[in-house]
Write an enzyme that holds these catalytic residues in place. Structure first.
Site: not given
Ligand code: ZN
Length: 133
Positions: A99, A101
């Protein structure tokens, strides 16, 4: 993966505040934001990290990062954005589903980036030799 929080978000088994979605990726607000608009972008398929995601899947997710960054900039009038991406427990990765941010930045915000350390670059020539051999 069955016990993966982000896979559960993809499947809709865990509620999220999605702000972007396409066939390959989704973006949702981080529930523990460090800045206004702090968002997480993930591939819909489970890959643990940068080391094992296939190139095409990585391209798909980085394009979703770009689309999401534009949404955040346009809607929040931020002055910039930081991307933060961790790989492996040693780097502080907590959810083992790759992922990114996205951390929108604003004038006089309290976000403390970039990371700081005591590392000195006096061995940079040796390191360069090691990495380019
Ligand atoms: Zn997953």
């Amino acid at each position: 993966m069955e016990d993966c929080l982000f896979c559960k978000i993809v499947k809709g088994e865990v509620v999220s505040y999605k702000i972007f979605e396409n066939e390959k990726a989704i973006a949702f607000l981080d529930v523990n934001p460090i800045a206004k608009g702090h968002t997480i972008v993930i591939p819909k398929k489970h890959f643990e990290n940068i080391y094992n995601i296939p190139e095409q899947d990585l391209k798909d997710v980085i394009l979703a990062v770009k689309a999401t960054a534009k949404i955040l900039k346009e809607k929040l009038n931020s002055t910039g954005i930081n991307l933060l991406q961790r790989n492996g427990r040693g780097a502080g990765q907590e959810v083992m589903h790759l992922h990114f941010h996205l951390i929108p930045r604003f004038e006089n915000d309290s976000v403390a980036l970039p990371p700081k350390s005591d590392y000195l670059k006096k061995d940079i020539k040796e390191l360069y030799k090691l990495l380019t051999n």
